[in-house]
Write a protein that holds these residues in place. Structure first.
Motif, PDB file in Angstrom:
ATOM      1  N   LEU A  75     -19.959 -10.826   9.545  1.00 35.07           N
ATOM      2  CA  LEU A  75     -19.000 -11.602  10.343  1.00 35.07           C
ATOM      3  C   LEU A  75     -17.636 -11.609   9.672  1.00 35.07           C
ATOM      4  O   LEU A  75     -16.608 -11.472  10.318  1.00 35.07           O
ATOM      5  CB  LEU A  75     -19.492 -13.034  10.532  1.00 35.07           C
ATOM      6  CG  LEU A  75     -20.635 -13.215  11.520  1.00 35.07           C
ATOM      7  CD1 LEU A  75     -21.020 -14.679  11.620  1.00 35.07           C
ATOM      8  CD2 LEU A  75     -20.247 -12.685  12.897  1.00 35.07           C
ATOM      9  N   SER A  76     -17.635 -11.774   8.357  1.00 27.48           N
ATOM     10  CA  SER A  76     -16.383 -11.813   7.625  1.00 27.48           C
ATOM     11  C   SER A  76     -15.676 -10.453   7.677  1.00 27.48           C
ATOM     12  O   SER A  76     -14.468 -10.381   7.872  1.00 27.48           O
ATOM     13  CB  SER A  76     -16.692 -12.238   6.187  1.00 27.48           C
ATOM     14  OG  SER A  76     -15.618 -11.955   5.347  1.00 27.48           O
ATOM     15  N   PRO A  81     -14.231 -13.353  14.210  1.00 24.92           N
ATOM     16  CA  PRO A  81     -14.601 -14.748  14.492  1.00 24.92           C
ATOM     17  C   PRO A  81     -13.549 -15.761  14.041  1.00 24.92           C
ATOM     18  O   PRO A  81     -13.252 -16.700  14.767  1.00 24.92           O
ATOM     19  CB  PRO A  81     -15.914 -14.921  13.720  1.00 24.92           C
ATOM     20  CG  PRO A  81     -16.475 -13.541  13.665  1.00 24.92           C
ATOM     21  CD  PRO A  81     -15.290 -12.645  13.494  1.00 24.92           C
ATOM     22  N   ASP A  82     -12.978 -15.565  12.847  1.00 21.71           N
ATOM     23  CA  ASP A  82     -11.968 -16.503  12.363  1.00 21.71           C
ATOM     24  C   ASP A  82     -10.774 -16.565  13.293  1.00 21.71           C
ATOM     25  O   ASP A  82     -10.218 -17.627  13.548  1.00 21.71           O
ATOM     26  CB  ASP A  82     -11.461 -16.073  10.970  1.00 21.71           C
ATOM     27  CG  ASP A  82     -12.436 -16.499   9.892  1.00 21.71           C
ATOM     28  OD1 ASP A  82     -13.409 -17.195  10.216  1.00 21.71           O
ATOM     29  OD2 ASP A  82     -12.206 -16.126   8.728  1.00 21.71           O
ATOM     30  N   GLN A  85     -12.186 -17.996  17.003  1.00 22.29           N
ATOM     31  CA  GLN A  85     -12.821 -19.314  17.129  1.00 22.29           C
ATOM     32  C   GLN A  85     -11.892 -20.416  17.665  1.00 22.29           C
ATOM     33  O   GLN A  85     -12.255 -21.107  18.624  1.00 22.29           O
ATOM     34  CB  GLN A  85     -13.452 -19.728  15.790  1.00 22.29           C
ATOM     35  CG  GLN A  85     -14.366 -20.957  15.850  1.00 22.29           C
ATOM     36  CD  GLN A  85     -15.744 -20.664  16.434  1.00 22.29           C
ATOM     37  OE1 GLN A  85     -16.182 -19.513  16.432  1.00 22.29           O
ATOM     38  NE2 GLN A  85     -16.411 -21.686  16.937  1.00 22.29           N
ATOM     39  N   PRO A  86     -10.691 -20.603  17.108  1.00 27.19           N
ATOM     40  CA  PRO A  86      -9.837 -21.677  17.647  1.00 27.19           C
ATOM     41  C   PRO A  86      -9.469 -21.452  19.111  1.00 27.19           C
ATOM     42  O   PRO A  86      -9.402 -22.412  19.885  1.00 27.19           O
ATOM     43  CB  PRO A  86      -8.598 -21.651  16.746  1.00 27.19           C
ATOM     44  CG  PRO A  86      -8.686 -20.409  15.935  1.00 27.19           C
ATOM     45  CD  PRO A  86     -10.112 -19.984  15.901  1.00 27.19           C
ATOM     46  N   GLU A  89     -12.505 -22.408  21.189  1.00 23.50           N
ATOM     47  CA  GLU A  89     -12.692 -23.860  21.279  1.00 23.50           C
ATOM     48  C   GLU A  89     -11.718 -24.468  22.283  1.00 23.50           C
ATOM     49  O   GLU A  89     -12.074 -25.348  23.058  1.00 23.50           O
ATOM     50  CB  GLU A  89     -12.523 -24.503  19.899  1.00 23.50           C
ATOM     51  CG  GLU A  89     -13.690 -24.152  18.983  1.00 23.50           C
ATOM     52  CD  GLU A  89     -13.559 -24.717  17.571  1.00 23.50           C
ATOM     53  OE1 GLU A  89     -12.760 -25.647  17.357  1.00 23.50           O
ATOM     54  OE2 GLU A  89     -14.268 -24.205  16.689  1.00 23.50           O
ATOM     55  N   PRO A 116     -20.516 -23.680  22.557  1.00 22.92           N
ATOM     56  CA  PRO A 116     -21.299 -24.192  23.682  1.00 22.92           C
ATOM     57  C   PRO A 116     -20.694 -25.498  24.160  1.00 22.92           C
ATOM     58  O   PRO A 116     -20.117 -26.237  23.370  1.00 22.92           O
ATOM     59  CB  PRO A 116     -22.671 -24.460  23.062  1.00 22.92           C
ATOM     60  CG  PRO A 116     -22.413 -24.711  21.617  1.00 22.92           C
ATOM     61  CD  PRO A 116     -21.096 -24.061  21.270  1.00 22.92           C
TER      62      PRO A 116
ATOM     63  N   ASP B  19     -16.365  -7.527   3.127  1.00 20.26           N
ATOM     64  CA  ASP B  19     -15.938  -8.862   3.557  1.00 20.26           C
ATOM     65  C   ASP B  19     -14.592  -8.736   4.273  1.00 20.26           C
ATOM     66  O   ASP B  19     -14.167  -7.626   4.616  1.00 20.26           O
ATOM     67  CB  ASP B  19     -15.866  -9.821   2.364  1.00 20.26           C
ATOM     68  CG  ASP B  19     -14.900  -9.332   1.286  1.00 20.26           C
ATOM     69  OD1 ASP B  19     -14.014  -8.500   1.588  1.00 20.26           O
ATOM     70  OD2 ASP B  19     -15.026  -9.784   0.142  1.00 20.26           O
ATOM     71  N   ALA B  20     -13.940  -9.867   4.480  1.00 20.85           N
ATOM     72  CA  ALA B  20     -12.681  -9.857   5.234  1.00 20.85           C
ATOM     73  C   ALA B  20     -11.629  -8.966   4.561  1.00 20.85           C
ATOM     74  O   ALA B  20     -10.839  -8.305   5.230  1.00 20.85           O
ATOM     75  CB  ALA B  20     -12.159 -11.282   5.388  1.00 20.85           C
ATOM     76  N   GLU B  89     -25.410 -31.296  20.064  1.00 21.25           N
ATOM     77  CA  GLU B  89     -24.444 -31.125  21.156  1.00 21.25           C
ATOM     78  C   GLU B  89     -24.258 -32.431  21.922  1.00 21.25           C
ATOM     79  O   GLU B  89     -23.136 -32.798  22.279  1.00 21.25           O
ATOM     80  CB  GLU B  89     -24.904 -29.999  22.091  1.00 21.25           C
ATOM     81  CG  GLU B  89     -24.754 -28.642  21.421  1.00 21.25           C
ATOM     82  CD  GLU B  89     -25.272 -27.487  22.258  1.00 21.25           C
ATOM     83  OE1 GLU B  89     -25.410 -27.662  23.481  1.00 21.25           O
ATOM     84  OE2 GLU B  89     -25.537 -26.415  21.684  1.00 21.25           O
ATOM     85  N   ARG B 119     -10.604 -29.194  16.070  1.00 21.05           N
ATOM     86  CA  ARG B 119     -10.535 -28.814  14.673  1.00 21.05           C
ATOM     87  C   ARG B 119      -9.831 -29.908  13.890  1.00 21.05           C
ATOM     88  O   ARG B 119      -8.706 -30.293  14.198  1.00 21.05           O
ATOM     89  CB  ARG B 119      -9.784 -27.502  14.536  1.00 21.05           C
ATOM     90  CG  ARG B 119     -10.488 -26.394  15.311  1.00 21.05           C
ATOM     91  CD  ARG B 119     -10.416 -25.114  14.600  1.00 21.05           C
ATOM     92  NE  ARG B 119      -9.026 -24.678  14.489  1.00 21.05           N
ATOM     93  CZ  ARG B 119      -8.623 -23.817  13.577  1.00 21.05           C
ATOM     94  NH1 ARG B 119      -9.468 -23.340  12.706  1.00 21.05           N
ATOM     95  NH2 ARG B 119      -7.364 -23.436  13.550  1.00 21.05           N
ATOM     96  N   MET B 124     -12.477 -25.303   8.803  1.00 23.66           N
ATOM     97  CA  MET B 124     -13.323 -24.480   9.656  1.00 23.66           C
ATOM     98  C   MET B 124     -14.642 -24.298   8.937  1.00 23.66           C
ATOM     99  O   MET B 124     -14.743 -23.567   7.970  1.00 23.66           O
ATOM    100  CB  MET B 124     -12.646 -23.126   9.809  1.00 23.66           C
ATOM    101  CG  MET B 124     -13.380 -22.240  10.752  1.00 23.66           C
ATOM    102  SD  MET B 124     -13.034 -22.770  12.415  1.00 23.66           S
ATOM    103  CE  MET B 124     -12.809 -21.148  13.121  1.00 23.66           C
TER     104      MET B 124
END
Lengths: 247, 247
Positions: A75-76, A81-82, A85-86, A89, A116, B19-20, B89, B119, B124
């Protein structure tokens, strides 16, 4: 000397032997499930304990949370995703529906980010979940951008998930042309009855690398999908793409 | 014959090298980052390509989403996220704050389920994230239930994350007694300034195996935390525990 490291394959198989049905296993259990000898299973288990991926009380072995870090390497490395994600949301809060981002891996889409809201029809979609690309809205926008689409259609069985799933390659190709021209896709009951989903492409330097979706229920009228969901979906896809190009 | 399988350690190190900051690497990059010879790095990379965990264009290597499945072996073996997620949830929707479930791993808590709402302060927190247990509300309710608490306090450095973190073992032990008696914990700016969090224990057959929390901001008055957040938190912890005992 072979280029294939069998010990690595076997060690990963030992990790994967554990799941909801096998949360804790003895040495004999692991040997049986993986097809390893007891001596080999013992060496892999003790190595994983030593590396912090597993714990044991001497008899039963269980995975430790460090195993999560392997998944997060992926994922990193994706970066996505980073960044996403915001935006995801914000979108979920605006439309009050579940929103996700996925990437294409072979003929599957794989969820890499998800927000979700309420649970739709008890569908529980976690990061890492796979679905056949051809039957999903996110898969359709990513397939529509594939250069080797004919190869994909020639080699991928278009399995029917419901009686509505498009399973004819010619029909799918024509739908993908429409998606490409329109800039977004809708899938209605093709993955699961009653589940309706729309998706738009996420681009990095012009190239489609992922998709974002909103999934909803047939009880929301199609007009509301067009009027209330498509505009914020497209705006979110644009915003994520713009952020990716900055990073 | 040693019980330690070095090939497994090295293969996992190759996965973790990505990684990232290193989303794609050449053979030479991987050899440099992992300290392997080029010949060894090549064997591990080609094995991972062969097993579907990595892809290559011949020069650059990148992880594939199959790596996520390793992390999900752990989550699945835990059973907890599936049971906890719907309750989490519901709680997040009710209190309009981010809610999480974590487990204790050594001296850290590790997030295994999370529902973000808005957030808070750009924090995060993803599944797999670790924090030192002593400075978190979830850590405190799990530590309070430890049988070998004195061993923990004798061997774990109580690092200060902010100037408010409890770093004195005697003071922490007294706070943990209070938490045990009260049945829930609050941590206020000890992990991060401005972040306030409350947590309650999740029990399986009477034994504390995890914790659920609500994290909020100092701008919410303490009275509101007590009146509006503690009752739904405790109800959620009870509901998850009841479901676990059924399953």
């Amino acid at each position: 000397m072979s280029d294939f490291v069998q010990s690595l394959e076997r060690g990963l198989a030992v990790i994967r032997a554990f799941d909801a049905d096998h949360p804790e296993m003895t040495l004999s259990d692991v040997a049986r499930v993986t097809g390893l000898t007891r001596a080999a299973a013992r060496r892999f288990l003790l190595t994983l304990v030593d590396l912090g991926y597993m714990r044991t009380d001497g008899r039963l072995f269980t995975l430790r949370p460090k195993v999560l870090e392997l998944g997060y390497s992926y994922l990193s490395s994706l970066g996505l995703p980073d960044v996403a994600q915001p935006h995801l949301e914000k979108l979920a809060a605006e439309v009050h529906e579940s929103c996700s981002v996925s990437v294409l891996d072979g003929s599957d889409i794989v969820y890499v980010a998800r927000v979700p809201t309420k649970r739709i029809m008890n569908v529980m979609i976690e990061i890492g979940t796979r679905f056949p690309a051809h039957a999903t809205s996110m898969g359709r926008v990513m397939l529509a951008a594939q250069e080797n689409l004919d190869d994909f259609l020639a080699t991928t069985p278009l399995t029917a998930l419901t009686d509505r799933t498009i399973t004819d390659p010619v029909e799918l190709k024509s739908e993908l042309s429409r998606v490409r021209a329109q800039g977004w896709s809708m899938v209605d009951g093709e993955l699961e009855h009653g589940l309706r989903s729309i998706a738009a492409p996420i681009r990095n330097k012009g190239k489609v690398i992922a998709a974002v979706n909103i999934s909803t229920h047939v009880s929301r009228p199609i007009e509301s999908v067009h009027d209330d969901l498509v505009p914020p979906l497209l705006a979110t896809a644009e915003a994520i793409s713009a952020d990716l190009n900055l990073s």
